[in-house]
Design a protein around this motif. Structure first.
Motif, mmCIF file in Angstrom:
data_model
loop_
_atom_site.group_PDB
_atom_site.id
_atom_site.type_symbol
_atom_site.label_atom_id
_atom_site.label_comp_id
_atom_site.label_asym_id
_atom_site.label_seq_id
_atom_site.Cartn_x
_atom_site.Cartn_y
_atom_site.Cartn_z
ATOM 1 N N GLU A 1 0.846 -1.183 0.000
ATOM 2 C CA GLU A 1 0.000 0.000 0.000
ATOM 3 C C GLU A 1 0.887 1.240 0.000
ATOM 4 O O GLU A 1 1.919 1.270 0.678
ATOM 5 C CB GLU A 1 -0.934 0.007 1.209
ATOM 6 C CG GLU A 1 -2.006 -1.052 1.147
ATOM 7 C CD GLU A 1 -3.013 -0.936 2.279
ATOM 8 O OE1 GLU A 1 -2.706 -0.202 3.239
ATOM 9 O OE2 GLU A 1 -4.083 -1.566 2.209
ATOM 10 N N GLN A 2 0.463 2.264 -0.744
ATOM 11 C CA GLN A 2 1.246 3.491 -0.888
ATOM 12 C C GLN A 2 0.314 4.693 -0.860
ATOM 13 O O GLN A 2 -0.792 4.644 -1.398
ATOM 14 C CB GLN A 2 2.047 3.456 -2.193
ATOM 15 C CG GLN A 2 2.942 4.680 -2.385
ATOM 16 C CD GLN A 2 3.779 4.563 -3.652
ATOM 17 O OE1 GLN A 2 3.837 3.499 -4.256
ATOM 18 N NE2 GLN A 2 4.397 5.649 -4.059
ATOM 19 N N VAL A 3 0.763 5.767 -0.223
ATOM 20 C CA VAL A 3 -0.012 7.002 -0.137
ATOM 21 C C VAL A 3 0.239 7.822 -1.394
ATOM 22 O O VAL A 3 1.382 8.040 -1.794
ATOM 23 C CB VAL A 3 0.369 7.806 1.114
ATOM 24 C CG1 VAL A 3 -0.453 9.090 1.187
ATOM 25 C CG2 VAL A 3 0.143 6.973 2.369
ATOM 26 N N ILE A 4 -0.842 8.282 -2.033
ATOM 27 C CA ILE A 4 -0.768 9.077 -3.259
ATOM 28 C C ILE A 4 -1.447 10.424 -2.990
ATOM 29 O O ILE A 4 -2.485 10.478 -2.320
ATOM 30 C CB ILE A 4 -1.443 8.344 -4.428
ATOM 31 C CG1 ILE A 4 -0.699 7.045 -4.716
ATOM 32 C CG2 ILE A 4 -1.492 9.207 -5.675
ATOM 33 C CD1 ILE A 4 -1.330 6.204 -5.799
ATOM 34 N N PHE A 5 -0.863 11.500 -3.520
ATOM 35 C CA PHE A 5 -1.394 12.851 -3.324
ATOM 36 C C PHE A 5 -1.693 13.474 -4.674
ATOM 37 O O PHE A 5 -0.933 13.327 -5.638
ATOM 38 C CB PHE A 5 -0.382 13.718 -2.570
ATOM 39 C CG PHE A 5 -0.784 15.166 -2.469
ATOM 40 C CD1 PHE A 5 -1.751 15.581 -1.564
ATOM 41 C CD2 PHE A 5 -0.206 16.116 -3.302
ATOM 42 C CE1 PHE A 5 -2.133 16.908 -1.486
ATOM 43 C CE2 PHE A 5 -0.570 17.449 -3.223
ATOM 44 C CZ PHE A 5 -1.543 17.842 -2.313
ATOM 45 N N THR A 6 -2.820 14.178 -4.763
ATOM 46 C CA THR A 6 -3.193 14.953 -5.945
ATOM 47 C C THR A 6 -3.725 16.305 -5.497
ATOM 48 O O THR A 6 -4.317 16.425 -4.417
ATOM 49 C CB THR A 6 -4.255 14.210 -6.782
ATOM 50 O OG1 THR A 6 -4.640 15.047 -7.873
ATOM 51 C CG2 THR A 6 -5.485 13.888 -5.961
#
Length: 309
Positions: A46-51
């Protein structure tokens, strides 16, 4: 900074965290992958993604109001102050560290870059050796010789058997007419039955019985319904509202009403003056208004609820 704590708590609880005027954090799941060339299996992660795209869902305002025990209007001003401090920090070029998540850093063009935190321990890939299936062919069956052809045997007849067969054949030609007698009797019987049936008269009309039990039951139910008195409501019953929240913007009021209704709370939205109120409808006698107010404070866990008649 309080917004750092907000991101940490909401992101790992809801897997989505919206920061107004900044962007959206999302926890994305990557399934296990098999490398055909190296014959290795990579574990899921699992990885945190930012937009930088965002749509305010009210979670940040609600979290600040509950965290600092503030009314929505004061919590709105607090949130705007925290967002200004966050944007000022990013515009200066200093990285904003989010423990356990990563860090944000702005540039001179106004864009925000997110660097996810790298875990100190990574799961190693598992080598997998493919299994080659070997097919074994069954041996061909040995040819079998065809069965020998047997000729049918012709029965042997003696002179006595031939004489008996000729005598039976000669007698059978004169006794065929005995089979026609039973057939003629059946035909005569069917013709007699048809004639008698045609002469008989058709049955008389049948009288259909009327079910009087259902009619009596319906008349009894109608008499009981007419004799049952209708109790009118008490003359001093009041209809009023227990105001839970108050907004200046109709969109925010409608969004909060829908959220509370999704929590199975019986609330409605109405406009009074220049404000939009989110309230619970109440109907009681005039002497029970104070008791109803205390019940709503306990139910909504909010001591700032007031009554609006």
């Amino acid at each position: 900074m309080i917004l750092q704590q907000y991101i940490q708590e909401v992101l790992f609880k809801q897997r989505v965290c919206v920061v107004p005027q900044l962007g959206t954090f999302t926890v994305q799941h990557f399934p296990a992958q098999y490398n055909v060339a190296a014959h290795t299996l990579t574990a899921p992660r699992e990885q945190v993604i930012f937009t930088q795209q965002w749509q305010d869902d009210g979670s940040c305002l609600e979290w600040i109001a509950l965290k600092e025990n503030l009314v929505p209007a004061v919590a709105q001003r607090k949130m705007e102050k925290y967002l200004e401090e966050l944007k000022t920090t990013l515009q200066s070029g200093k990285p904003l560290v989010l423990p356990g998540i990563g860090q944000l850093q702005g540039d001179f063009t106004g864009n925000i870059h997110f660097h996810a935190e790298i875990l100190p321990v990574e799961q190693e890939s598992i080598p997998i050796t493919p299994i080659q299936r070997q097919e074994t062919k069954a041996p061909a069956p040995a040819p079998q010789a065809p069965p020998p052809v047997t000729m049918p045997l012709e029965p042997m007849m003696t002179e006595e058997m031939e004489d008996t067969l000729e005598a039976v054949t000669e007698e059978g030609g004169f006794k065929w007419w005995w089979a026609g007698i039973p057939i003629a009797m059946v035909v005569i019987g069917l013709a007699t039955w048809w004639y008698v049936s045609s002469q008989a008269g058709s049955p008389g009309p049948q009288v259909q019985a009327v079910n009087t039990d259902s009619i009596k039951a319906k008349q009894l139910a109608d008499s009981i319904k007419a004799a049952t008195p209708v109790t009118p409501p008490p003359p001093d019953t009041l209809a009023y509202f227990a105001v839970v929240e108050e907004f200046k913007d109709s969109v925010r009021a409608a969004r909060q009403t829908a959220k509370r209704q999704a929590w199975k709370q019986e609330v409605v939205m109405y406009k009074r003056g220049n404000s939009y109120k989110v309230a619970a409808p109440i109907r009681s006698i005039a002497s029970d208004t104070t008791a109803e107010l205390e019940k709503k404070k306990v139910y909504f866990k909010n001591n700032r609820i007031y009554l609006d008649f």
